[in-house]
Write a protein that holds these residues in place. Structure first.
Motif, short mmCIF file in Angstrom:
data_model
loop_
_atom_site.label_atom_id
_atom_site.label_comp_id
_atom_site.label_asym_id
_atom_site.label_seq_id
_atom_site.Cartn_x
_atom_site.Cartn_y
_atom_site.Cartn_z
N VAL A 117 22.44 -0.91 -14.63
CA VAL A 117 21.72 0.01 -15.35
C VAL A 117 21.24 0.01 -16.66
O VAL A 117 21.77 1.60 -16.26
CB VAL A 117 20.68 0.64 -14.20
CG1 VAL A 117 19.03 1.50 -14.46
CG2 VAL A 117 20.37 0.25 -12.66
N ARG A 118 21.53 -0.26 -17.21
CA ARG A 118 20.94 0.12 -18.87
C ARG A 118 19.63 1.17 -19.37
O ARG A 118 20.48 2.08 -20.51
CB ARG A 118 21.54 -0.86 -19.71
CG ARG A 118 22.68 -1.35 -19.19
CD ARG A 118 23.90 -0.78 -19.80
NE ARG A 118 24.75 -1.23 -19.69
CZ ARG A 118 26.19 -1.53 -19.43
NH1 ARG A 118 26.18 -0.05 -19.79
NH2 ARG A 118 27.45 -1.88 -19.50
N ASP A 119 19.08 0.95 -18.00
CA ASP A 119 17.57 1.53 -19.47
C ASP A 119 16.80 0.93 -18.54
O ASP A 119 16.58 1.04 -17.76
CB ASP A 119 17.35 0.68 -20.81
CG ASP A 119 16.11 1.63 -21.44
OD1 ASP A 119 16.57 2.97 -21.67
OD2 ASP A 119 15.01 1.46 -21.77
N VAL A 120 15.54 3.07 -18.05
CA VAL A 120 14.76 2.90 -17.22
C VAL A 120 13.41 3.15 -17.92
O VAL A 120 13.89 4.48 -18.91
CB VAL A 120 14.91 3.41 -15.99
CG1 VAL A 120 13.43 3.53 -15.17
CG2 VAL A 120 15.65 2.70 -15.53
N THR A 121 12.47 2.00 -18.40
CA THR A 121 11.49 2.58 -19.97
C THR A 121 10.14 2.40 -19.46
O THR A 121 9.90 1.21 -18.92
CB THR A 121 11.60 2.09 -20.70
OG1 THR A 121 12.68 2.03 -21.66
CG2 THR A 121 10.90 3.16 -21.71
N GLY A 122 10.03 2.94 -18.33
CA GLY A 122 8.23 3.04 -17.87
C GLY A 122 8.25 2.23 -17.05
O GLY A 122 9.26 2.30 -15.33
N ASP A 123 7.35 0.51 -16.98
CA ASP A 123 7.70 -0.03 -15.59
C ASP A 123 8.75 -1.44 -16.08
O ASP A 123 9.04 -1.80 -14.61
CB ASP A 123 6.36 -0.98 -15.01
CG ASP A 123 5.68 0.16 -14.62
OD1 ASP A 123 5.89 1.21 -14.03
OD2 ASP A 123 4.40 0.12 -14.80
N SER A 124 9.41 -1.18 -17.30
CA SER A 124 10.85 -1.93 -16.97
C SER A 124 12.08 -1.69 -16.69
O SER A 124 12.77 0.40 -17.63
CB SER A 124 10.41 -2.20 -18.66
OG SER A 124 11.63 -3.41 -18.70
N VAL A 125 12.72 -2.39 -16.23
CA VAL A 125 14.38 -2.09 -16.16
C VAL A 125 15.68 -2.81 -16.65
O VAL A 125 15.30 -3.62 -16.39
CB VAL A 125 14.42 -1.67 -13.98
CG1 VAL A 125 15.73 -1.04 -14.62
CG2 VAL A 125 13.76 -0.43 -13.50
N THR A 126 15.92 -1.99 -17.77
CA THR A 126 17.48 -3.88 -17.95
C THR A 126 18.25 -3.11 -17.32
O THR A 126 19.09 -2.47 -17.12
CB THR A 126 17.27 -2.39 -19.49
OG1 THR A 126 15.79 -3.22 -20.37
CG2 THR A 126 17.91 -3.92 -20.13
N VAL A 127 18.61 -4.61 -17.03
CA VAL A 127 19.80 -4.49 -16.11
C VAL A 127 20.71 -5.07 -16.60
O VAL A 127 20.51 -6.56 -17.55
CB VAL A 127 19.80 -5.54 -13.95
CG1 VAL A 127 20.49 -5.10 -13.98
CG2 VAL A 127 18.74 -4.53 -13.89
N ASP A 128 22.16 -5.00 -16.58
CA ASP A 128 23.24 -5.73 -17.11
C ASP A 128 24.40 -6.16 -16.09
O ASP A 128 25.03 -5.66 -15.70
CB ASP A 128 23.97 -4.73 -18.23
CG ASP A 128 25.30 -5.22 -19.75
OD1 ASP A 128 24.89 -6.48 -18.91
OD2 ASP A 128 25.92 -5.14 -20.20
#
Length: 148
Positions: A117-128
Motif C-alpha cells: 500500500v503506497r497511498d491512502v487518500t479518501g476512498d482510493s488506495v494505491t497498491v504497488d
C-alpha cells in the motif's frame, strides 16, 4: 573423480546456500542467516533470474562470492502497469488499508500476490504490485553449502 571431489554448480544442480542481499547504500534487504534457514533451489527452475544463476555457475560447496547486479538483472525495473488504484471499501476491518502495509491479494488461480500500500487518500488506495526490490542495484553475498 575421487570420492571427496566437489561438484560444481551447473544447470539442473540442486543448491543449498546462504545469501545476504544489500542495497547500493549498504543496507540489508534480505538474509537467510537471520533465522539460519538456508535457501534451496534447482538451477534453471525459474526461481532465480538468469543473471543471478550465471553468477553461481561453477561454484562448489564451501565457496563464498559477492556480486552486484544492476536493477534490470536483479528484480527488474518498476512497471507502472503494476500499480493499481482500488476502492477503500475492498479492504475489510481485518485488513485495513494503511500506507506501507504489505497485503496478499488472492488471484483467480488461487495463488496470492503481495502488494504494498503506497497511498491512502479518501476512498482510493494505491497498491504497488512490483517486486519490493524492483529498480534497485543489489549486491549478493553467497555461501554455497551443498551442490548435488
Amino acid at each position: 573423480m575421487t570420492e571427496c571431489a566437489k561438484s560444481a554448480i551447473t544447470q539442473g544442480s540442486e543448491v543449498v546456500l546462504h545469501f545476504d542481499l544489500k542495497l547500493a547504500d549498504g543496507s540489508a534487504a534480505d538474509s537467510t542467516r537471520v533465522n539460519d534457514k538456508p535457501a534451496k533451489l534447482v538451477m534453471g527452475d525459474g526461481s532465480l533470474t538468469a543473471s543471478f544463476e550465471a553468477c553461481l555457475l561453477g561454484l562448489i560447496t564451501g565457496d563464498k562470492k559477492s556480486f552486484t547486479l544492476e536493477a534490470d538483472d536483479a528484480f527488474g525495473m518498476p512497471n507502472p502497469d503494476n500499480i493499481h488504484h482500488l476502492e477503500r471499501s475492498k479492504f475489510g476491518s481485518d485488513t485495513p488499508a494503511e500506507e506501507g502495509m504489505i497485503i496478499a491479494f488472492a488471484q483467480p488461480d488461487g495463488s496470492e500476490l503481495p502488494g504494498i500500500v503506497r497511498d491512502v487518500t479518501g476512498d482510493s488506495v494505491t497498491v504497488d504490485f512490483n517486486h519490493p526490490l524492483a529498480g534497485q542495484v543489489i549486491t549478493f553475498d553467497v555461501e554455497i553449502l551443498s551442490v548435488s
